[in-house]
Design an enzyme around this catalytic site. Structure first.
Site, PDB file in Angstrom:
ATOM      1  N   ASP A 196       0.859  -1.127  -0.135  1.00 52.76           N
ATOM      2  CA  ASP A 196      -0.096  -0.380  -0.173  1.00 52.76           C
ATOM      3  C   ASP A 196       0.993   0.987  -0.017  1.00 52.76           C
ATOM      4  O   ASP A 196       2.160   1.218  -0.065  1.00 52.76           O
ATOM      5  CB  ASP A 196      -0.902   0.128   0.826  1.00 52.76           C
ATOM      6  CG  ASP A 196      -1.702  -0.951   1.050  1.00 52.76           C
ATOM      7  OD1 ASP A 196      -2.109  -1.741   0.296  1.00 52.76           O
ATOM      8  OD2 ASP A 196      -3.066  -0.576   2.174  1.00 52.76           O
ATOM      9  N   ASP A 197       0.219   2.376  -0.605  1.00 53.71           N
ATOM     10  CA  ASP A 197       0.377   3.549   0.018  1.00 53.71           C
ATOM     11  C   ASP A 197       1.543   3.952  -0.723  1.00 53.71           C
ATOM     12  O   ASP A 197       1.855   5.646  -0.511  1.00 53.71           O
ATOM     13  CB  ASP A 197       1.217   4.024   1.544  1.00 53.71           C
ATOM     14  CG  ASP A 197       0.084   3.683   2.177  1.00 53.71           C
ATOM     15  OD1 ASP A 197      -1.528   3.713   1.522  1.00 53.71           O
ATOM     16  OD2 ASP A 197       0.254   4.060   3.791  1.00 53.71           O
ATOM     17  N   HIS A 246      -6.509   2.687  -4.158  1.00 47.92           N
ATOM     18  CA  HIS A 246      -5.601   3.657  -2.936  1.00 47.92           C
ATOM     19  C   HIS A 246      -6.297   4.772  -1.940  1.00 47.92           C
ATOM     20  O   HIS A 246      -5.578   5.210  -1.021  1.00 47.92           O
ATOM     21  CB  HIS A 246      -4.505   2.994  -2.321  1.00 47.92           C
ATOM     22  CG  HIS A 246      -4.230   2.998  -0.414  1.00 47.92           C
ATOM     23  ND1 HIS A 246      -5.683   2.047   0.440  1.00 47.92           N
ATOM     24  CD2 HIS A 246      -3.321   3.134  -0.168  1.00 47.92           C
ATOM     25  CE1 HIS A 246      -5.001   1.495   1.288  1.00 47.92           C
ATOM     26  NE2 HIS A 246      -3.444   2.662   1.360  1.00 47.92           N
ATOM     27  N   HIS A 250      -5.601   9.627   0.709  1.00 45.72           N
ATOM     28  CA  HIS A 250      -5.412   8.533   1.704  1.00 45.72           C
ATOM     29  C   HIS A 250      -6.481   8.937   3.323  1.00 45.72           C
ATOM     30  O   HIS A 250      -5.849   8.556   4.140  1.00 45.72           O
ATOM     31  CB  HIS A 250      -3.621   8.633   2.224  1.00 45.72           C
ATOM     32  CG  HIS A 250      -3.546   6.599   3.132  1.00 45.72           C
ATOM     33  ND1 HIS A 250      -3.879   6.525   4.267  1.00 45.72           N
ATOM     34  CD2 HIS A 250      -3.340   5.921   2.455  1.00 45.72           C
ATOM     35  CE1 HIS A 250      -3.209   5.501   4.538  1.00 45.72           C
ATOM     36  NE2 HIS A 250      -3.245   5.014   3.584  1.00 45.72           N
ATOM     37  N   HIS A 357       4.146  -2.517   2.915  1.00 47.71           N
ATOM     38  CA  HIS A 357       3.832  -1.087   2.447  1.00 47.71           C
ATOM     39  C   HIS A 357       4.678  -0.847   1.535  1.00 47.71           C
ATOM     40  O   HIS A 357       6.063  -1.511   1.636  1.00 47.71           O
ATOM     41  CB  HIS A 357       3.298   0.150   3.794  1.00 47.71           C
ATOM     42  CG  HIS A 357       2.367   0.224   4.114  1.00 47.71           C
ATOM     43  ND1 HIS A 357       1.697  -0.537   5.307  1.00 47.71           N
ATOM     44  CD2 HIS A 357       1.138   0.685   4.396  1.00 47.71           C
ATOM     45  CE1 HIS A 357       0.447  -0.337   5.650  1.00 47.71           C
ATOM     46  NE2 HIS A 357       0.403   0.793   5.216  1.00 47.71           N
TER      47      HIS A 357
END
Length: 465
Positions: A196-197, A246, A250, A357
């Site tokens: 993620d991210d 995503h 965020h 991540h």
């Protein structure tokens, strides 16, 4: 191959609701221990900032590590900034994707104009023509958006009524899921690999390791990062990784208005399509923060939620690697979490999806140096692949324009039947077993399936400072 034996005295400092990540996902920094092996001061809400820190000594063994791994002692919050590496290669505009069929040529990322997109890392405004059109599209979709009030910052403790309201099916507080939520891979020992991210300057190091070991992942990308690193996203897509949404900035989605959620998902979808030419059909809510309102909006926008595996109210398959950068957890705790996850993955009847991540160098270092090398020699072997592949679907189904609906039919309006994650409050596992998290601050117990399965040797001493 080499075994690595680790022995540490680790400090888990209690963190209160002032930390937005901890508060929104109702986790505590001691969760590295609580949800893993020690079960110290277990709680379903963040511990107050005045609570004592927990000092825990433990040791465990990894089957192997990467010979070029950054030493664990260097994977810390104030680590020296490492030299970032370039991508193994880049792809020219107009290149034809080979991992999916019928895809358009690759767009020219150099033509992207950041001024045409929202400001980075800020919840998007809703008065733009683009968001107004997406709002109308959602209204015309035929999907009914439930009248569920937004939550407030602070997670479960700050939203007690919402946390107790089972009808909203809020995953953050208790683990409620719908049949449309993806939480596991159906086949045992299959790992739906996700990061993620990103993209970030450290993602190329992760991609190089994945390339070297013929591994593919699902990348849940943040729109603000995509506009910043479009060539990294193109490389991921063109080399066979799954690209997924995503959000743009965020945020915890349940805290936003409906129009803001539409804008966050819409801009993320748009920038990804502008960079790779197709639109993802899967998304992950930041912090796993999803309820029936968010689900309905996502459904109306042709997005399927992907969570991560949860086996009890306090135990999710989350390494907590995100908190390495801030110093809220340690590399030792992350590896202890991984040891717990690895052991339990051999016990549960399905495969699993793990939260990791690629935003910070510490998360990439621990993945490429320790977690992935250990997983690659696991016996029996893991089958490590993107979420779309672990669901036994073709990569084309990962993208709205390429999905012919033969194996991925549209979701029926209504969001599916509410179900509870395994071990969540009210589930069979939670009510029919004694797998508690302990009681009292000195409670120490081993995780389900520990002992010989985890190959985990615990020497736990709980001290309150």
């Amino acid at each position: 191959m080499r075994a690595a034996v680790f022995s540490y005295l680790a400090i888990a400092a209690a963190v209160g609701a002032h930390n937005p990540r901890q508060a929104s996902s109702a986790r505590v920094v001691a969760n590295s221990v609580t949800a893993s092996s020690a079960r110290v001061a277990a709680s379903s809400a963040p511990i107050a900032s005045s609570a004592p820190a927990t000092q825990t000594s433990f040791s465990f063994t990894l089957a192997t590590t990467n010979p070029t791994a950054i030493p664990l002692a260097s994977i810390i919050s104030n680590a020296a900034t490492q030299t970032t590496n370039s991508l193994p290669s880049t792809f020219a505009p107009g290149s034809t994707p080979t991992v999916v069929s019928g895809a358009p040529p690759l767009p020219n990322a150099a033509l992207l104009a950041p001024s045409s997109y929202p400001a980075l890392d800020i919840v998007v405004p809703t008065d733009s023509p683009e968001v107004q059109q997406w709002i109308q599209d959602v209204a015309s979709s035929g999907v009914s958006i439930p009248n569920i009030s937004a939550t407030v910052a602070g997670g479960c403790p700050a939203n007690l009524d919402a946390a107790d309201d089972a009808s909203r099916c809020w995953w953050t507080c208790g683990g409620c899921t719908r049949s449309t939520d993806i939480t596991t891979c159906p086949d045992k020992l299959t790992w739906g690999l996700t990061y993620d991210d990103g993209p970030s300057p450290y993602t190329p190091d992760l991609l190089s390791f994945l390339d070297q070991n013929d591994l593919k992942s699902t990348f849940f990308t943040v729109g603000s990062r995509v506009i910043s690193y479009p060539q990294i996203l193109q490389y991921e897509y063109m080399t066979g990784h799954q690209i997924a949404v995503h959000t743009w900035s965020h945020p915890s989605l349940t805290t936003l208005t409906t129009d803001q959620i539409i804008g966050e998902l819409g801009w993320s979808k748009k920038v990804i399509k502008d960079v790779i030419g197709v639109t993802p059909s899967y998304f992950r809510p930041p912090f796993g923060d999803i309820d029936d309102r968010v689900r309905a909006i996502a459904q109306a926008m042709d997005l399927t939620p992907v969570m991560w595996t949860r086996i009890s109210p306090m135990a999710t398959f989350d390494t907590d690697d995100f908190d390495l950068h801030s110093g809220l957890t340690t590399a030792a705790h992350v590896l202890l979490n991984w040891d717990y996850i690895e052991g339990n993955s051999t016990i549960i009847p399905t495969g699993f999806i793990l939260l990791e991540h690629d935003l910070f160098q510490q998360s990439v270092d621990i993945a490429t140096g320790y977690i992935l090398p250990d997983a690659l020699v696991h016996q029996p072997p893991f089958k490590i692949e993107p979420v779309i592949s672990c669901l036994n679907k073709p990569m084309n189904d990962a993208y709205i324009e390429l999905n012919d609906n033969s194996t991925n039919p549209p979701v029926v309006s209504g969001g599916g039947v509410p179900t509870l994650s395994s071990g969540a409050p009210g589930s069979v596992e939670a009510t029919g077993s004694s797998q508690g998290s302990g009681s009292g601050n000195s409670a120490v117990s081993t995780p389900p399936g520990s002992g010989p399965v985890l190959a985990l040797v615990l020497s736990l001493t709980t001290l309150f400072l």
